[in-house]
Scaffold this active site. Structure first.
Site, mmCIF file in Angstrom:
data_model
loop_
_atom_site.group_PDB
_atom_site.id
_atom_site.type_symbol
_atom_site.label_atom_id
_atom_site.label_comp_id
_atom_site.label_asym_id
_atom_site.label_seq_id
_atom_site.Cartn_x
_atom_site.Cartn_y
_atom_site.Cartn_z
ATOM 1 N N HIS A 160 -36.886 11.892 -15.663
ATOM 2 C CA HIS A 160 -37.270 12.313 -17.024
ATOM 3 C C HIS A 160 -36.179 13.170 -17.672
ATOM 4 C CE1 HIS A 160 -41.352 11.144 -15.697
ATOM 5 N NE2 HIS A 160 -41.037 11.799 -14.599
ATOM 6 N N SER A 190 -12.443 13.366 -35.034
ATOM 7 C CA SER A 190 -13.246 13.271 -36.251
ATOM 8 C C SER A 190 -12.324 13.401 -37.447
ATOM 9 C CB SER A 190 -14.284 14.384 -36.248
ATOM 10 O OG SER A 190 -14.657 14.723 -37.561
ATOM 11 N N LYS A 193 -13.382 18.117 -32.677
ATOM 12 C CA LYS A 193 -14.135 17.055 -32.012
ATOM 13 C C LYS A 193 -13.315 16.147 -31.105
ATOM 14 C CE LYS A 193 -17.954 15.730 -33.665
ATOM 15 N NZ LYS A 193 -19.241 15.615 -33.077
ATOM 16 N N GLU A 208 -19.969 4.779 -26.776
ATOM 17 C CA GLU A 208 -21.016 4.486 -27.760
ATOM 18 C C GLU A 208 -20.931 3.046 -28.241
ATOM 19 O OE1 GLU A 208 -21.133 7.553 -30.893
ATOM 20 O OE2 GLU A 208 -20.372 8.921 -29.386
#
Ligand code: ARG
Length: 459
Positions: free
Chosen positions: A155, A276, A282, A289
Site C-alpha cells: 500500500h 524545466s 528541476k 514518465e
C-alpha cells in the site's frame, strides 16, 4: 495504373486510392516481401509451373530491386496500393512479360500473411534480445546490492525490510516471463501460410514445404482459409508487448518516486534527465514518465487489434490491413522504450544510505518483534497485539522499537529480554528472511543462481 485494371473502366478515385493504400506503412516489409517472392519464384521454376529461365530472371531482378531500395537508388511510389503491388510493378517494368509470371499460384492474401509473419518474427527476436539485455543489466546491478537494505512496501506504506538486489530481481522474474511469452508467441508465428492462395489454395502443383524450408519456417499452415485470415499472432504478440510495457511502466513509476526530493533513493544521470523551462532547480525523470505514458498506446493497439478481428467472417477481409499500423507501432514503441530504459537504469545512481535510513523508519521491524515473542512460545495473535501496543507506545514517546527501553518491553510482556534489540536489528531482520524466495543474502544468492540457469536455458 493498377495491376487489377482488367475488370474496371475507370481509374480509382485519387482520395479513395489514398484511403485504400497501405504502402505508407507496409513499405517497411520490403525485404521480407522480396525474400518471400524469391522463394515463391524459385519454387515455381523448380515445379515447372513457370519456365526455369523466367524463374531465374525473376529471382535475379528481385535481388536487384531489394538492393536498389536498400541503397536508395529506387524510391517507393507512395501512390502504389501496397508494398506487394509496388514490387511486382517494378519487376514487371524491368522484365516485361517475365515479371508478370511471378504472381502465378499466389494471392496478395497469402502473400501479406507471409510477409507479416516474417517481419514480426524478426521484430520479436529483436525485442527478445533487448529484454534479455535488460535482464542482464538488472542482474549485474542486483549482484552488487545483495547487502543493500531498503524498505519493502505494501500500500506504499513501509512494510518489511528487503534488499535492493531482491527488489531488482523481482523485475527480473517479470522480464523472464516476458521472454517466455515472446518465445511462445514466436512458435505460433513460425508457421508458413504461402500457398493458401486467396482463400482456397491453388490448382497449380506447388511445393509449400520447399518454400517453408527456404524461408526457415517451422512448418506450413494446415488450412488455407485459416492461413490467410489468422491474425492471432499479432494479437498474441501485442499482448506479450503490453505486458513488457506494464513491467517497464511499473518500474518507471518506482524510479519516478525514488527520484522525488522526499525519497531520493536514486539520482538519474544527467544524460537521462531533463530540466524545466522555468524552474532552474528541476531535474525531471521525463524518460521514465514517457515510458509509463507510452504503455497507453501499446494497450490501445491491443484493443485496436482485438476489435478489428472480432466478428470478421472467413476468410480475408480488408479490415485486416489495419493490423499493421497497430502491431508495428507496438513493436517500435517497445524497442524504443527498452533502448532508452536500459542505459537510464544502468547509469542511475543509488543512494544506499537513503535506502537504509528509510528502512529504519516506520516500525519496519514490528513483525520481527512479534516473531520474537512467538519464537519464545507466545501465540502469534497475542504477540501481534502486544507489539501493536508497543508501537503505539513508541509513537506516544516519540521513539522507535530500537530505542524503546527494556522496562517498557518487559512491562508489556515478561518474556522480553536484552536479545530483543538484536532480533529487531535491520540486519537481522533481512538475514532471517531466508526462506526460499526471500530477501536474505543467502536466499538471494540461490535466486541469482536460478536466474542464471534460466538465462542459459532460454538461450
Ligand atoms: N495491403 C493488403 C493488406 O495489408 C494486402 C492484401 C490485399 N488483398 C486484397 N484482396 N485486397 O492486407
Amino acid at each position: 495504373m493498377k495491376m487489377w485494371t482488367g475488370r474496371f473502366s475507370k481509374e480509382l478515385d485519387k482520395k479513395t486510392n489514398d484511403f485504400n493504400s497501405s504502402i505508407s506503412f507496409d513499405h517497411v516489409m520490403f525485404r521480407v516481401d522480396i525474400e518471400g517472392s524469391i522463394a515463391h519464384a524459385t519454387m515455381l521454376g523448380k515445379q515447372g509451373i513457370i519456365p526455369q529461365n523466367d524463374a531465374d530472371s525473376i529471382v535475379a531482378e528481385l535481388k536487384k530491386i531489394s538492393e536498389d531500395l536498400e541503397n536508395g537508388s529506387l524510391e517507393f511510389d507512395w501512390n502504389a496500393e501496397d508494398i506487394h503491388m509496388f514490387v511486382e510493378q517494378v519487376l514487371t517494368e524491368r522484365l516485361g512479360d517475365v515479371g508478370k509470371r511471378l504472381h502465378t499460384g499466389r494471392s496478395r492474401n497469402d502473400q501479406v500473411a507471409l510477409d507479416n509473419k516474417m517481419y514480426l518474427k524478426i521484430q520479436t527476436q529483436e525485442i527478445r534480445a533487448l529484454v534479455k539485455e535488460l535482464v542482464n543489466a538488472l542482474v549485474t546491478k542486483a549482484e552488487k546490492h545483495t547487502l543493500t537494505i531498503m524498505p519493502g512496501y505494501t500500500h506504499m506504506q513501509i512494510a518489511q525490510p528487503v534488499t535492493y538486489a531482491h527488489h531488482l530481481l523481482a523485475y527480473v522474474q517479470m522480464f523472464l516471463r516476458d521472454i517466455e511469452r515472446l518465445d511462445d508467441c514466436y512458435k505460433r508465428m513460425d508457421v508458413m501460410p504461402l500457398g493458401s492462395g486467396a482463400l482456397a489454395s491453388t490448382t497449380y502443383p506447388i511445393d509449400r514445404q520447399l518454400v517453408c524450408d527456404m524461408l526457415g519456417f517451422r512448418e506450413i499452415t494446415q488450412n488455407s482459409l485459416d492461413g490467410v485470415s489468422d491474425r492471432d499472432y499479432c494479437i498474441e504478440l501485442n499482448s506479450a508487448l503490453s505486458l513488457v510495457m506494464t513491467h517497464l511502466s511499473r518500474f518507471c513509476e518506482e524510479v519516478i518516486t525514488w527520484c522525488t526530493s522526499e525519497v531520493k533513493f536514486v539520482e538519474l544521470d544527467d544524460a537521462f534527465a531533463t530540466g524545466s523551462s522555468i524552474m532552474p532547480q528541476k531535474k525531471n525523470p521525463d524518460i521514465a514518465e514517457l515510458i509509463r505514458g507510452k504503455t497507453g498506446r501499446v494497450n490501445g493497439n491491443m484493443i485496436t487489434l482485438l476489435t478489428m478481428m472480432k466478428g470478421l467472417p472467413l476468410a480475408y477481409n480488408k479490415d485486416m490491413q489495419e493490423d499493421k499500423q497497430a502491431i508495428f507501432d507496438s513493436v517500435e514503441t517497445v524497442k524504443l522504450c527498452l533502448k532508452t530504459f536500459i542505459p537510464m537504469f544502468e547509469t542511475m545512481n543509488e543512494n544506499t544510505q537513503k535506502m537504509r535510513a528509510a528502512a529504519a523508519k516506520g516500525f519496519i521491524n514490528a513483525t520481527d518483534c512479534a516473531d520474537y515473542l512467538t519464537k519464545k512460545g507466545v501465540p502469534f495473535r497475542d504477540a501481534y497485539k502486544c507489539t501493536g501496543q508497543l508501537v503505539a507506545l513508541c509513537i506516544q514517546k516519540n521513539c522507535t522499537l530500537e530505542t524503546l527501553p527494556l522496562e517498557d518491553y518487559k512491562a508489556a510482556n515478561e518474556i522480553f529480554d536484552e536479545d530483543i534489540y538484536k532480533a529487531i536489528d535491520l540486519q537481522t531482520c533481512v538475514e532471517q528472511r531466508k526462506a526460499a524466495g526471500g530477501p536474505a543474502p543467502e536466499a538471494v544468492a540461490v535466486q541469482l543462481e536460478w536466474v542464471k540457469a534460466k538465462l542459459d536455458q532460454l538461450g
